[in-house]
Design an enzyme around this catalytic site. Sequence first.
Site, PDB file in Angstrom:
ATOM      1  N   GLY A  14       4.955  63.583  20.020  1.00 17.01           N
ATOM      2  CA  GLY A  14       4.073  63.651  21.377  1.00 17.01           C
ATOM      3  C   GLY A  14       5.894  63.233  22.012  1.00 17.01           C
ATOM      4  O   GLY A  14       5.779  63.392  23.560  1.00 17.01           O
ATOM      5  N   CYS A  15       6.482  63.085  21.491  1.00 17.76           N
ATOM      6  CA  CYS A  15       8.400  63.438  22.453  1.00 17.76           C
ATOM      7  C   CYS A  15       8.883  64.631  22.491  1.00 17.76           C
ATOM      8  O   CYS A  15       8.485  65.204  21.435  1.00 17.76           O
ATOM      9  CB  CYS A  15       8.653  62.123  21.193  1.00 17.76           C
ATOM     10  SG  CYS A  15       8.676  60.896  21.262  1.00 17.76           S
ATOM     11  N   GLN A  16       9.345  64.561  23.472  1.00 16.47           N
ATOM     12  CA  GLN A  16      10.063  65.731  23.923  1.00 16.47           C
ATOM     13  C   GLN A  16      11.600  65.420  23.283  1.00 16.47           C
ATOM     14  O   GLN A  16      11.932  66.438  22.982  1.00 16.47           O
ATOM     15  CB  GLN A  16      10.691  65.579  24.718  1.00 16.47           C
ATOM     16  CG  GLN A  16       9.192  66.299  25.979  1.00 16.47           C
ATOM     17  CD  GLN A  16       9.896  65.904  28.167  1.00 16.47           C
ATOM     18  OE1 GLN A  16      10.572  65.978  28.012  1.00 16.47           O
ATOM     19  NE2 GLN A  16       8.665  66.220  29.029  1.00 16.47           N
ATOM     20  N   SER A  17      12.205  64.094  22.772  1.00 15.72           N
ATOM     21  CA  SER A  17      13.262  64.621  21.833  1.00 15.72           C
ATOM     22  C   SER A  17      12.680  64.268  20.575  1.00 15.72           C
ATOM     23  O   SER A  17      11.014  63.244  20.040  1.00 15.72           O
ATOM     24  CB  SER A  17      13.961  63.001  22.829  1.00 15.72           C
ATOM     25  OG  SER A  17      14.265  63.157  23.841  1.00 15.72           O
TER      26      SER A  17
END
Length: 79
Positions: A14-17
Site C-alpha cells: 500500500g505504500c507508493q515507495s
Amino acid sequence: MKPEWQTEAYQLKGCQSVVYFASEEKDGLLYFSASSDAAIVQGLIALLLRVYSARKPAEILSVEPVFLSEIGLDKHLSP
C-alpha cells in the site's frame, strides 16, 4: 537493515515507495528495522524508529504518534 529482510515477505503493501519493515525481540524489547528506496520516506522511518524501537511492547502501545501531527507530517501521509 539485514539484506535477508529486503524481500517481498517484509515489504509493506500500500505504500507508493518500496518499504521493507522487520522486527526482532531481544531481552523483552522490540527492535524495528526498516528501509525505503525514497529519501523522504527513509527520513520518516528514521523518526518512527527513534520513537518506537528498543522499547517494551507495552511502552510502544502507550506512545501515541502525536508528534506526527505536531510537526505537520500527518497531512502528507497516506492512511
